[in-house]
Design a protein around this motif. Structure first.
Motif, mmCIF file in Angstrom:
data_model
loop_
_atom_site.group_PDB
_atom_site.id
_atom_site.type_symbol
_atom_site.label_atom_id
_atom_site.label_comp_id
_atom_site.label_asym_id
_atom_site.label_seq_id
_atom_site.Cartn_x
_atom_site.Cartn_y
_atom_site.Cartn_z
ATOM 1 N N GLU A 86 4.867 -3.873 1.893
ATOM 2 C CA GLU A 86 3.642 -4.271 1.186
ATOM 3 C C GLU A 86 3.933 -4.589 -0.281
ATOM 4 N N ARG A 111 -1.300 -1.419 -5.919
ATOM 5 C CA ARG A 111 -2.120 -1.128 -7.097
ATOM 6 C C ARG A 111 -1.715 0.200 -7.725
ATOM 7 N N ASP A 128 -3.875 2.166 -1.824
ATOM 8 C CA ASP A 128 -3.435 0.787 -2.073
ATOM 9 C C ASP A 128 -2.103 0.908 -2.798
#
Length: 297
Positions: free
Chosen positions: A211, A171, A168
């Motif tokens: 992202e 994160r 991720d």
């Protein structure tokens, strides 16, 4: 605030950086770029000569840049440059610009010795793209009035990092930045002199960089101003199919998106166009009065 706009809850929104004061609750700063390197990512050595670098820095200030970032070593992998040579590249530009302008001056370096010399010459910010690969850099900043930009990257300085993998990416970048902030605080730098940068393209592929851009607002949870260094980067070129000289529109779109998602500093090559784009964002948000509001009056 308009729906979808992110107003970060900053611990210290009003900051004295260098010789200027910023209110990041109502302001988005534009950082210009001057690279005194023969192999810089974008300008390919156009400002390597000392007189060219100084002229470019002074021109950026005159064009309205809030601050100017001066680099002597590219982030990209390559041969190591001795610290003394790096200092010889950046310190004279810092000193010359400090004599001619009150613009905020930052130096892009990961070396403590270079940072110390740059601060003594008039730099008010150290922009560390390695996120304290050398913790001694934090000690130098802590012993000064300078601000430190902590950037997310994973590779050792100037070393390759092929095929970066994240479960991720947002994160993991956020967690890494949080750990770097904790390190800086433990070395004596107060929150009021810290800025974070998620590191667009730095040890990230295009999908990963898109992202972190979509989820840029998550970085504002650190309660620190967030810097977006998006100008002319490969994620823009690969997203649009544009070579470096054709990435201005994409760069302005990326900077604007980051600003709306909470960025408070944008690092850009095209100063005048970027100033116009971000000042227009400020006007739309009601932070800045129109310069000449005569239409239909």
């Amino acid at each position: 605030m308009p729906s979808g706009f992110v107003l970060p809850a900053l611990t210290t929104p009003v900051r004295r950086i260098g010789r200027r004061t910023f209110d990041f609750d109502r302001q988005i700063a534009v950082m210009a770029i001057v690279n005194r390197t023969p192999d810089s990512f974008f300008d390919q050595g156009a400002t390597f000569a000392l007189d060219s670098a100084v002229a470019a820095a002074v021109r950026a200030s005159a064009d309205g840049a809030d601050w100017v970032d001066i680099g002597g070593v590219p982030f990209a992998p390559g041969p190591e440059l001795p610290a003394a040579e790096e200092a010889n590249r950046v310190v004279p530009v810092v000193a010359a610009l400090a004599e001619q302008s009150d613009v905020v001056i930052s130096v892009d370096t990961f070396r403590a010795d270079v940072a110390e010399s740059a601060i003594a010459a008039g730099a008010g910010v150290i922009n560390d793209t390695t996120g304290l690969a050398d913790p001694r850099l934090a000690d130098v900043v802590a012993d000064s009035d300078a601000t430190l930009v902590l950037t997310h990257s994973l590779a050792a300085p100037r070393q390759p990092y092929p095929r970066p993998q994240y479960a991720d990416v947002t994160r993991e970048v956020l967690d890494r930045l949080r750990s770097r902030v904790d390190l800086a605080l433990s070395r004596g730098i107060p929150e009021s002199r810290l800025i974070v940068d998620p590191g667009h393209d730095l040890n990230k592929n295009t999908a990963q960089t898109l992202e972190i851009t979509r989820r840029f607002a998550e970085f504002t949870t650190l309660a620190l101003p967030v810097l977006a260094a998006v100008s002319n980067k490969d994620f823009i070129g690969e997203s649009l199919g544009r070579d470096k000289p054709e990435r201005l529109a994409g760069s302005l779109a990326a900077a604007t998106a980051c600003a709306l998602f909470g960025a408070r500093v944008v690092r850009m090559h095209a100063v005048r166009e970027s100033i116009d784009a971000l000042r227009m964002v400020e006007a739309i948000l009601g932070w800045r009065e129109p310069v000449n509001p005569v239409h239909n009056l």
